[in-house]
Design an enzyme around this catalytic site. Structure first.
Site, PDB file in Angstrom:
ATOM      1  N   SER A  94      76.810 102.554  24.649  1.00  0.00           N
ATOM      2  CA  SER A  94      77.018 103.620  25.636  1.00  0.00           C
ATOM      3  C   SER A  94      77.298 104.902  24.869  1.00  0.00           C
ATOM      4  CB  SER A  94      78.190 103.279  26.562  1.00  0.00           C
ATOM      5  OG  SER A  94      77.902 102.142  27.324  1.00  0.00           O
ATOM      6  N   LYS A 169      74.626 104.996  33.002  1.00  0.00           N
ATOM      7  CA  LYS A 169      75.867 104.388  32.530  1.00  0.00           C
ATOM      8  C   LYS A 169      77.032 105.367  32.647  1.00  0.00           C
ATOM      9  CE  LYS A 169      78.865 101.642  30.736  1.00  0.00           C
ATOM     10  NZ  LYS A 169      78.795 101.009  29.422  1.00  0.00           N
ATOM     11  N   LYS A 237      86.042 107.507  25.862  1.00  0.00           N
ATOM     12  CA  LYS A 237      84.830 108.049  25.230  1.00  0.00           C
ATOM     13  C   LYS A 237      83.749 108.320  26.264  1.00  0.00           C
ATOM     14  CE  LYS A 237      81.924 105.239  23.831  1.00  0.00           C
ATOM     15  NZ  LYS A 237      80.728 104.533  24.368  1.00  0.00           N
TER      16      LYS A 237
END
Length: 292
Positions: A94, A169, A237
């Protein structure tokens, strides 16, 4: 199929194991004691990402962040140095959608295909081969890789061109992050008001507030069991990717930014390596105590 797999962490280990169990020959990099069993099941070790790419027809990456993917692809003895025309690189990490498009262009310039295919479902989904996989890239590359995706996941979608998988995502992580924060607030409210949070959660699971986050992470919050299925620092993140992308698009995502800041506080408070459901502990501290 000869498959290279790089990134044998909490998610990568079971994903690689499912590929082996499906009958694929795997070449693995970064073998550690926790992943030794993959060699016992028939996986082969390679010393460098370059060696993985030389041995495999398809190379899969499952790494923590954008700089990690760039280093493995393009650093010394990286994947790019071992590729030959016609091979396929699949990044299931990701990372930044913008960086993904750059990485894909550089790999495609070598005569290879590239898919970005980040996943959702956490360690549980990785172990049960029930991950949601969001894919960006060309239809032909997707068709070639589909048997691999089917060995690792259930909900498999070609979203669009390169980078669109990463965009999906990030959208997923916005929803999950905001929902974790909402469940945290709701259970803290129930506790402070004098109700049993466990019974409140059970009642809510029968109504319109029901969600997978309330079911799984709500139980973690009630039980105060925060061993990581997905670490706080990794979700932070992803929320940072969302905030940065929104800034580039001149788009306001106010609640996303708030949850990112709450996760910053959670990491500063020592919960970076706890499950992201531990966000409730940060809200407890803000509220002045009162553990679940």
């Amino acid at each position: 199929m000869n498959i290279g797999f790089i990134g044998l962490g909490v998610m990568g280990r079971p994903m690689a194991e499912n590929l082996i169990d499906a009958g694929h020959a795997l070449v693995l990099n970064r073998i550690k004691p926790l992943s030794q069993h993959l060699l016992d099941k028939g996986g082969k070790a390679a010393d460098t990402p370059r060696a993985v790419a030389q041995s495999a027809d398809i190379v899969i990456l499952m790494l923590p962040d954008t700089p990690d993917v760039e280093a493995v692809l393009f650093g010394k003895d990286g994947v790019a140095e071992g590729l030959s025309k016609g091979k396929l690189v699949i990044d299931m990490s990701s990372i930044s959608p913008v960086a993904t498009k750059d990485f894909a262009a550089r790999i495609e310039a070598l005569g290879c295909d590239y898919l970005d295919a980040p996943v959702s479902g956490g360690e549980v989904g990785a172990r049960s081969a029930s991950l949601t996989i969001m894919i960006g890239g060309r239809q032909a590359a997707f068709d070639r890789a589909r048997p691999l995706f089917e060995a690792m996941g259930k909900n498999i979608t070609l979203v669009g061109g390169v980078g669109d998988g990463q965009t999906a995502k990030v959208a997923n992580q916005i929803i999950v992050g905001l929902t974790i924060e909402a469940v945290s607030e709701a259970l803290l409210f129930a506790k402070r008001a004098g109700a049993d949070p466990a019974k409140v959660r059970s009642a809510l699971m029968g109504g319109f507030a029901a969600s997978r986050v309330l079911e799984v992470h709500g139980e973690r919050m009630v039980r105060e069991t925060f061993d990581p299925g997905f670490r706080m620092r990794l979700h932070r993140k992803d929320m940072t990717l969302a905030v940065d992308a929104a800034r580039a698009l001149d788009l306001a995502l106010p609640n996303t930014a708030i949850v990112q800041q709450l996760m910053n506080a959670a990491i500063a408070g020592g919960d970076g390596d706890q499950d992201h459901s531990a966000l409730i502990r940060t809200l407890e501290r803000i509220a002045g105590g009162g553990r679940m």
